[in-house]
Design an enzyme around this catalytic site. Structure first.
Site, short mmCIF file in Angstrom:
data_model
loop_
_atom_site.label_atom_id
_atom_site.label_comp_id
_atom_site.label_asym_id
_atom_site.label_seq_id
_atom_site.Cartn_x
_atom_site.Cartn_y
_atom_site.Cartn_z
N SER A 142 0.46 -0.39 -9.07
CA SER A 142 -0.50 -0.89 -8.07
C SER A 142 -1.32 -2.01 -8.69
O SER A 142 -1.67 -1.98 -9.87
CB SER A 142 -1.44 0.24 -7.64
OG SER A 142 -2.54 -0.26 -6.89
N TYR A 158 -6.96 7.29 -8.88
CA TYR A 158 -5.68 6.67 -8.51
C TYR A 158 -5.31 5.56 -9.48
O TYR A 158 -4.20 5.54 -10.03
CB TYR A 158 -5.78 6.14 -7.08
CG TYR A 158 -4.55 5.40 -6.59
CD1 TYR A 158 -3.49 6.09 -6.02
CD2 TYR A 158 -4.45 4.01 -6.69
CE1 TYR A 158 -2.37 5.44 -5.56
CE2 TYR A 158 -3.33 3.34 -6.24
CZ TYR A 158 -2.29 4.06 -5.67
OH TYR A 158 -1.17 3.39 -5.23
#
Length: 257
Positions: A142, A158
């Site tokens: 990400s 995350y």
């Protein structure tokens, strides 16, 4: 014929990666956790264009199931392609979501860890004997975990796991180079997927009002689409990526550039 495994290919980026690999002539073993209908759609799309695909159920958050999954892969390879190795592994399965640091529970932290970091780590380890020399591993990370990425409140857990995946990518690239196995990661920015958050709420389908603001912050002026990322994954896994390893490549259209 080359054969690839795409983990988490019932929708979104994983589905696109599976279809793109098949379009380049590879057979595909794809996995799903709960979205069996989506997995069937992926298989149907590949078969419609003359490709071959097999769908297997896998929960990446349950590493104790990996040995049994490996045996399913062995059986699928033998029965469908008459071979005993794979050429590509795409670690894509995951879930999204956010919680401010002070609200992040150990339960949520551990779930992020199991699915986003521990899962890819030990699944790759379990499948490593099946990966052919000269093969490729692509991890889906990400942009939130990049040093140049936008830091948003609520993504500490995350992004921490995705940052760990980036480190794992570089370490495996070094260790597996002796076998000619390349290991890279792609780091998408905001992308139109069905990725569910920790509560099961599905991303942009549930929050369409955020899309214009995200597009406005993207240099190329739109939200990312699964094929924007899936095409790069297939290229990194294939001959186009033959001289690339140990890299984490942002695929965001210039988000927050």
């Amino acid at each position: 014929m080359r054969v690839g495994i795409v983990v988490g290919a019932s929708s979104g980026i994983g589905q696109s990666a599976a279809i793109q690999l098949a379009a380049r002539g590879a057979g595909v073993i794809l996995t799903y956790r709960g979205n069996e209908a989506g997995a069937r759609d992926t298989v149907a799309a590949i078969e419609k264009d003359g490709g071959t695909a097999v769908a297997l159920r896998l929960d990446v958050g349950r590493s104790e199931t990996f040995p049994a999954f490996r045996e399913q892969v062995v059986a699928a390879l033998h029965d469908t392609w008459r071979r005993d190795t794979v050429d590509h592994l795409v670690n894509n399965a995951g879930f999204g979501g956010m919680a401010r640091f002070e609200d992040t529970t150990e339960e949520l932290f551990d779930r992020f860890s199991r699915v986003l970091l521990k899962g890819p780590y030990f699944l790759t380890q379990a499948l490593l004997p099946l990966i052919a020399d000269g093969g490729a591993v692509v991890n889906v990370s990400s942009s939130s975990a990049l040093p140049t990425g936008l830091v948003e409140a609520g993504y500490s857990a995350y992004a921490t796991m995705k940052g760990g995946l980036n480190v794992l990518t570089r370490c495996l690239a070094k260790e597996l180079a002796v076998r000619g196995v390349r290991v890279n990661a792609v780091a998408p920015g905001p992308t139109r997927t069905r990725l569910a958050d920790a509560s099961g709420v599905v991303g942009f389908e549930a929050y369409p009002d955020v899309i214009p603001a995200l597009a406005a912050r993207t240099a190329l002026g739109r939200l990312g689409e699964p094929d924007d990322v899936g095409t790069l994954i297939a290229a990194l896994a294939g001959d186009e990526g033959r001289w690339i390893t140990g890299q984490v490549i942002e695929v965001s259209g210039g988000y927050d550039l």
